[in-house]
Structures are given as C-alpha cells and as structure tokens.
Design a protein around this motif. Sequence first.
Motif, PDB file in Angstrom:
ATOM      1  N   PRO A 220       7.263  25.518  -3.401  1.00  0.00           N
ATOM      2  CA  PRO A 220       6.881  26.064  -5.335  1.00  0.00           C
ATOM      3  C   PRO A 220       6.563  25.480  -6.878  1.00  0.00           C
ATOM      4  CG  PRO A 220       8.633  27.554  -4.492  1.00  0.00           C
ATOM      5  CD  PRO A 220       8.666  26.062  -3.441  1.00  0.00           C
ATOM      6  N   ARG A 221       6.953  24.726  -6.526  1.00  0.00           N
ATOM      7  CA  ARG A 221       6.472  23.754  -7.587  1.00  0.00           C
ATOM      8  C   ARG A 221       5.096  22.759  -6.737  1.00  0.00           C
ATOM      9  NH1 ARG A 221      10.038  18.905  -9.516  1.00  0.00           N
ATOM     10  NH2 ARG A 221      11.617  20.526  -9.427  1.00  0.00           N
ATOM     11  N   LEU A 223       2.875  24.327  -4.946  1.00  0.00           N
ATOM     12  CA  LEU A 223       1.828  25.145  -4.649  1.00  0.00           C
ATOM     13  C   LEU A 223       1.140  25.639  -6.076  1.00  0.00           C
ATOM     14  CD1 LEU A 223       0.963  27.026  -2.489  1.00  0.00           C
ATOM     15  CD2 LEU A 223       1.922  28.840  -4.117  1.00  0.00           C
ATOM     16  N   ILE A 224       1.894  25.497  -7.157  1.00  0.00           N
ATOM     17  CA  ILE A 224       2.232  25.623  -8.430  1.00  0.00           C
ATOM     18  C   ILE A 224       0.833  24.579  -8.933  1.00  0.00           C
ATOM     19  CG2 ILE A 224       2.869  26.325 -11.259  1.00  0.00           C
ATOM     20  CD1 ILE A 224       2.774  28.476  -8.880  1.00  0.00           C
ATOM     21  N   GLN A 225       1.454  23.147  -8.532  1.00  0.00           N
ATOM     22  CA  GLN A 225       0.589  22.062  -8.869  1.00  0.00           C
ATOM     23  C   GLN A 225      -0.748  22.619  -8.843  1.00  0.00           C
ATOM     24  OE1 GLN A 225       1.259  20.361 -11.990  1.00  0.00           O
ATOM     25  NE2 GLN A 225       3.346  19.251 -11.419  1.00  0.00           N
ATOM     26  N   SER A 226      -0.460  22.406  -7.252  1.00  0.00           N
ATOM     27  CA  SER A 226      -2.142  21.980  -6.795  1.00  0.00           C
ATOM     28  C   SER A 226      -2.381  23.468  -7.438  1.00  0.00           C
ATOM     29  CB  SER A 226      -1.992  22.325  -5.230  1.00  0.00           C
ATOM     30  OG  SER A 226      -0.794  21.238  -4.145  1.00  0.00           O
ATOM     31  N   PHE A 227      -2.682  24.604  -7.368  1.00  0.00           N
ATOM     32  CA  PHE A 227      -2.944  25.744  -7.321  1.00  0.00           C
ATOM     33  C   PHE A 227      -4.033  25.409  -8.648  1.00  0.00           C
ATOM     34  CE2 PHE A 227      -4.151  29.716  -9.867  1.00  0.00           C
ATOM     35  CZ  PHE A 227      -4.638  30.334  -9.227  1.00  0.00           C
ATOM     36  N   LEU A 228      -3.253  24.614 -10.348  1.00  0.00           N
ATOM     37  CA  LEU A 228      -3.678  24.739 -11.387  1.00  0.00           C
ATOM     38  C   LEU A 228      -4.797  23.233 -11.210  1.00  0.00           C
ATOM     39  CD1 LEU A 228      -0.377  25.123 -13.281  1.00  0.00           C
ATOM     40  CD2 LEU A 228      -2.477  26.552 -13.405  1.00  0.00           C
ATOM     41  N   PRO A 308      11.461  25.145  -7.901  1.00  0.00           N
ATOM     42  CA  PRO A 308      11.769  24.487  -6.494  1.00  0.00           C
ATOM     43  C   PRO A 308      11.423  23.842  -6.001  1.00  0.00           C
ATOM     44  CG  PRO A 308      11.845  27.179  -6.331  1.00  0.00           C
ATOM     45  CD  PRO A 308      11.340  26.989  -7.650  1.00  0.00           C
ATOM     46  N   SER A 309      11.696  22.728  -5.846  1.00  0.00           N
ATOM     47  CA  SER A 309      11.310  21.251  -5.340  1.00  0.00           C
ATOM     48  C   SER A 309      11.306  21.873  -3.782  1.00  0.00           C
ATOM     49  CB  SER A 309      11.585  20.130  -5.828  1.00  0.00           C
ATOM     50  OG  SER A 309      12.661  20.546  -5.529  1.00  0.00           O
ATOM     51  N   LEU A 328       7.502  33.460 -10.364  1.00  0.00           N
ATOM     52  CA  LEU A 328       7.219  33.383 -12.258  1.00  0.00           C
ATOM     53  C   LEU A 328       8.034  33.996 -12.939  1.00  0.00           C
ATOM     54  CD1 LEU A 328       5.455  30.638 -13.222  1.00  0.00           C
ATOM     55  CD2 LEU A 328       3.606  31.931 -13.759  1.00  0.00           C
ATOM     56  N   PRO A 329       8.794  33.313 -13.735  1.00  0.00           N
ATOM     57  CA  PRO A 329       9.750  33.886 -14.491  1.00  0.00           C
ATOM     58  C   PRO A 329       8.548  35.472 -16.047  1.00  0.00           C
ATOM     59  CG  PRO A 329      10.094  31.913 -15.264  1.00  0.00           C
ATOM     60  CD  PRO A 329       8.957  31.542 -14.099  1.00  0.00           C
ATOM     61  N   ASN A 330       9.257  36.390 -16.024  1.00  0.00           N
ATOM     62  CA  ASN A 330       8.498  37.369 -16.607  1.00  0.00           C
ATOM     63  C   ASN A 330       6.918  37.710 -16.299  1.00  0.00           C
ATOM     64  OD1 ASN A 330      10.899  36.637 -18.992  1.00  0.00           O
ATOM     65  ND2 ASN A 330       9.525  34.923 -19.337  1.00  0.00           N
ATOM     66  N   THR A 331       6.573  37.343 -14.788  1.00  0.00           N
ATOM     67  CA  THR A 331       5.146  38.121 -13.993  1.00  0.00           C
ATOM     68  C   THR A 331       5.990  38.347 -12.618  1.00  0.00           C
ATOM     69  OG1 THR A 331       5.146  35.862 -13.547  1.00  0.00           O
ATOM     70  CG2 THR A 331       4.580  36.045 -15.139  1.00  0.00           C
TER      71      THR A 331
END
Length: 840
Positions: A220-221, A223-228, A308-309, A328-331
Amino acid sequence: MIKKSRWESLGRVAKGALSALALLACCTIPSSWSANAESDAFPLQPADISSPRDTLQSFLANTTAVFEAINAGHTKGLSAYRYRLQDTLDFSATPNSHLMNVQTLRMVYLKEILDRIKLPAVQDIPGDETIATTVLPQWIIPGTRIAITRVREGEHAGNYVFSAESVANLHRYFQQVKTVPYQPGATKGFYKIITAYTRNDGNIASRIRSRLTPLNAASPRELIQSFLGHINSAYEIVMNAKNSRPPMTTDQAKDADRQARSHFNRAMETLDLGSTPIASRNDKGIEVTLLLKEILDRAPLPPLDSIPSALLIKTLREQGKSPIRWRLPNTNLEVVELTEGPSAGEFRFSIATVVNAEKSYSKVRDLPYRGANTKDPDENRFTDQYDSPETSPQFYEYYISTPGRFVPAASPIWPVLKRLPASANTIYAGQTAWQWVGIVVTVFGVIIAFFAIHTVGRWLYRHVRTPWSAWTNVLQPVANATVALWATNFLDSDVNITGAVNGAVLLVGGFLLYAFAAATAFRTSSAIADTVVYYSKRDKEDFDSSLLRVSTRAIGFVVGAVILVNGVRQLGLDLIPLVAGLGVGGLAVALAIRPTLENMIGGIVLYADRPVQVGDFCSFGANKGVIQRIGLRSTRIRAPDRTMITIPNSAFADMQITNWAMCDTILINTVIGLRYETTPDQLRHLMAKMRQTCFAHPLIQSDTLRIRFAGFGTSSLDIAVRVYVLTTEWNEFHAVREDLFLRFADLIEESGTRIAHPSTTVYMGKDSDLDTDTIAAVEQEVQAWREADELPYPLTPEPLAKNIENTLDYPPKGSPGYAHKAVAEKRNENLSSPERSGKT
C-alpha cells in the motif's frame, strides 16, 4: 558558479592537491571544473571516494558539471558523470533502485539539499590524512541526518559513500528544505533543469522506461507513492502547458498531452477497474483517478511509516494473513491485495473505492486543499515524508471543462473554443454550456448522416447491376458504423464530456457501432453468396444456390450475433436477463418453427442424398411429374397435367421416390392376350417372330430380352413381353415402344390369330372357322424348324440370333433417317458368311 561560502575548488585535481583545496575555499571554480560533459578528458576515471571529503567533493563536482553541460546543450557525454555519481551513493535500501530514473531523482534530491544547507569548511571534513591515521566508520554532515559511511565489503570496500539509509530518505529531507533559500553560489534550479531534460524528446530511453516499467504496487505504501507521483507529474505538465508564454505550438501541445496521458495511465493502473465495462474503462479510470486525487489533496496524509511497506506485507503473508486490506485513516479509501489474475499479489484501490469515488468526492468538495489552512500546524506535518505530497488544485474541474484530454491546445476544436466568452464555460449538470451545444449539434449531425447514407444506399441498390447491388447493402452499415464511431470519439475525446452523460453516449454509441458491425457481417455473407451464384452461372432457384445462400447467411448471422453479444458485454449490459428471456422465448419460437426446421432438415437431406434433381421426372406416392425447384422448405413438381405440386421437404424426403430420369434403360413390360383358338404351333411361331423382331431392333437390349408364354388367362392365352429400350429419353422410348407394338400386331396377323377380348364373351351363334390354309402353312414352317434343328424353343439358336440381330429396318421404310443401305449391307454380309452358307 559556487562562491566563497561554498567549495569552489571542486575541480578535477589530484589527491596530492587536497591540502590546496582548503586554501582555495574562497576562490572561484577553475574553468576546467565548469566545462561541459563533452570536455571530460578522462571519461573512464572513477569517482574519488577514498574519504568523506573526497566523496562529497566528487559528488558536487560531477553534479555541477552535469548542470553546466545541460545548460550549454552538450548532453552526449553525460553518462561518464552519471557513473561517477552512482559510485558516491548506496542505493541498496531505496525501492526500485535498479531504475535509472529513481537513481537520478535521488541524486537530484541530494544536490538540492546540499545547495540549501551550510556546509562545513573543507579542512573540517575528514580527508585522506585523517583516514590514514584513524578508522572512521561514518561521518555525518553537521546539522543533518545525511551520513557518509565506510563500505565494508564489495568492490568499494574501504571507501566512503552516502549511506543507504540516507539515500533512501532523501525525498523526506528534500521536502523539509525545499522552501529554504539557496546558499550563495549554488546551482539554482538543478531539480527543474534535470526533470525538464528527462522529458525532452531526445530522451527516448527515459520515456520507454517510464511507460513500460511495471507499476510499483508491492505494498500500500508504494501504491500511494506511485499514485501521487504520477498524478502530480501530469498536473505539472498540464499547468506548464496552460501557462506557457508564448503559448505552445500545436505539436508542442500534443507532445505535452502525450506525456500527461502517460503519467495518467500509470496512475490509472493503481485502480481495480474489474467491475467497470471495458468500453468505458478508460474514461471511468481517468475520472476516478482525478476524484481520488481531489479527496487525497483535502485529507491530511498519515505518517508514511504507518502505511504498510513491502517488508511488513512479506511478514504478514508469512503469518498467513492474506489477502491484506488497508484503509486510509478517516476515509473510505481502501487498498486491497489482488488474489488472482496477472497482477496477483499486488495492491490496488478496491472496487468499492472506485464505485464510490464520486459520492466520496461530493462529501469533501467544499473543504479546503491540504496546506491552505495555515491555522492548523499539524495539517502538513507528515507531508515531508512523501516523495510527491503536492496538491493539484482544481485539476478535476479543469479536466471536465476543457476540450481534449489534458492539454486543450492539442484538441482540433481549441482554436474555436478559445474565442468563446467566459459564460460558455459555465457548468450545467456536469457539463459546460459549450459541451451541451456540442452534444446537440453532434446528435443532429449523426441523424442527418444516417438519413443521407440510407438514401444514397437505396439509390445505389436500384441502379447498380447484379451482383454488385448486394455489396451496396454492405456499404450502408459500414458507413453508419463509421459515423457512430466518429461521433462517439468526438464527444468523448474532443468535446470531453464526462460523468453520466459520457456513460450514456458511450453506451448508445457503442451499441450502434456493434449493431452496425453485426449487420455488416450478415450482409457481407449474403453478398458473397449472391456473387458466387452469379459467377457460377447457376440457376438462382436451384437447391445448390438456395443452400449456399442459407448457409452463408447462417454463418453471417452467427458471426453477427457473436459480435453483438461481445459488444453488449463490453458495454457492461447484464446478459443474464437477456439470456433468460431468450431461453423462454426460444422455447416458444422453437415450438412454433418446428415444422419449418423439419422442412429445412428435409431439404438438407435431399441435397445430401440427391434422389432427384431439378429437371428429373419422378413418381412419388400417387403423383408424378418433373422437378421444378428444391427449396429449403418445399419442393415444387410440375405434374403431367401441367399443374404445380408443392410438397414439404420433410414429407417428400420420407416418400418412396422413383426417379425415372436416372434409368440407364427403360423397361417395356406388357402382356399380350391371344384368343383360345390359337394353336400351340401358332404361339410358337408368333413368339419366335416377336423375339426375332426384338433381336433385330437396334434399340432393344438383347441380353435381357424375355418374351414368354406366361399362362392361360380367363379369356386369353397370355404372352409376357419384358424388354429394355436402349435410351434414357422418354420421347424416344415412347416412339420405340409404339414401333415395337405395331410390329407385334403385324406378327399376330401373320400368325393367323387374333387379340383376345379382355372380357367374358357369350357366344350366341357359331363362330366362323379359322383359316385352315394359314394354319397348315404355319404348321409346315414349324415342322421345317424341327427338321432343321432350328426350333427356337426353349431358346433361340445362337447362330440364328447373331445373323438376324439389328437387321430390322428401323426406323421403318419411308420414315426420316431410314438406314436401308446400312441394313442391306449388313444383311448381305450375314447371308454370305460361311456360317450362314448351307443353311437357307
């Protein structure tokens, strides 16, 4: 150039001059240090990493040389500097460190950091003299967490490089110092010039890597980095194109649009679009990508370490905790592990996240972007941990209100739209005013085009000769499909409609496209059949032609059905109710068309077995006639009274059919009844003469000839005549039979007997006596046969049969074609033959 506060003696000097570097700290860099890459006199010389001081100097000198070479336009020899820079950094802890763009980005981060912090004096950095006397495992740049460590093993063992942990965290350190001003003499804009260079057209290898490198979604870490990262890169390209002064040319705009699309495609790979119809997957993916970015740009980013890495994922899998989900927290944005398919084991934004993206965005669209609330100091406290935490304000609104995909200037309609007033960009129901106008104009244009195509197609069909007229029917659905495809692409790509309206356009346009494609397949099969029938010179009504037409049309129907069903699936329509309806309706239709199917199968059986063909004379049941047409449903037969008999193929195929046209010879089978007053010798004489007549006849088959006394009838002595006529033509058969019967009548008369009446006769008086003289003559002739051993009973003597065979004058004398000369010659030859001599 680096000034007094920097190391300005970062030149290509020998190690023995290190002591002089401290004295030259306030001097400018020699010209040899600022030369472009092509002036490197020692391209194979490795980086000097023998001490922390040498490693730092080598890194700064080579990055400065790269900066000046790119500025001067000399880029052919940059690889030598890149290899030296690689030697100064330990990439072992950096994700995807095997990729050159990842390594380059880390080098850029480090250069930008060093250009913004105050470095210690050269003499305060451990050099070779320090290393010679002290074992130094590590040196940390004062005021930072950037360490230069001693390599313990490998090819660089004993040398010093920037530590693996420091390199892995450079993106965080860069986020912390990117707002700090440059130190005096720094190479300002190193980040921008390097990123611009990597996007240059000439850097094809970099583009190939950026497009073909697999998505980094092992956790997930990542993935989020790639997306952004990809979304922000696309946003930067789009905004640079928008604000370009002077405005970009069309080619430049198209190139920028392609680059933005490339980043967007990589960002879309982070979505699980498995539930999205194939036809609208690309458009849905773009919109959801933008909506998720809008949500993330408003939500505080969690600590990067809390995501998670890859290492944690590996541990969880070893513990049997798979598949793994993270929210993602709070979403309600959820990242899930794929369990099947080619990407199994990787992570994607879940299907539920994709489906609910628009609803989630509507809940937060009124909130400010991250970083806009300066009163909340904790809002951005973790952004420095991300590679690309930047926001892309109003990116979604910008996308849905501009033509084309990302760069409006790349659209062919941009020259018109840029002249419209600002009110044309007002959004109504998810589309701008000018987009609604474009939809209405396009729909009317499609209707007019369909009508024109239909009119022209009908005119061509009436005026083009066969078989090309059938091909004009193929052109109509092809032209209609082209119009539907163009209109759909125009509204989707150029007008760039979005949301539910775009979904409706894609659904209708896609259905029309697949329907016209199916019609094209069916009409093409019909045109092929018509063309084959025409050029084969066959009767278009015969069975072969009918079967060819139906077979090709059936194939065309199946192909068209496959195209339509596959298209409906790609459009996302539910086929289960359709299949269920077809099942119930199909049962009713099957029951209704059962007789038709039976007749079609009967027609196929008639074609395969071929008991009759068109033109054959046959008898079936109580009827007979000439076959006129064998169709798929029925067979038409012309009866002898010239009426037309139509019989279903299923019934006709089950009948006993006598095909007279397939006879090799035609049988004459009759019984001749003689009066009871006929004596046996008269019978013998008559039958012998009848057999001789048949042997002599050229169109009577002698091998199977049979003329026998068959029995005593109720009112006659019956002679059975069974002979085959050597012909297959019925007119000729009737002529031969007529001739033979007339000759038999003459022989009966010559034998002195009469045909018996076929009814019971009551004699009221005395009959006249038979001709005694004739009887005596006949009996005398039979007695002569006996004495000459030529009595033709029970068989005609073979010499006699051969001598008289084919000697009868047929046709009779006086009729057309009388071959009396040939008959006479043959008779003379037979009479003069040795076998015949002496037997008169």
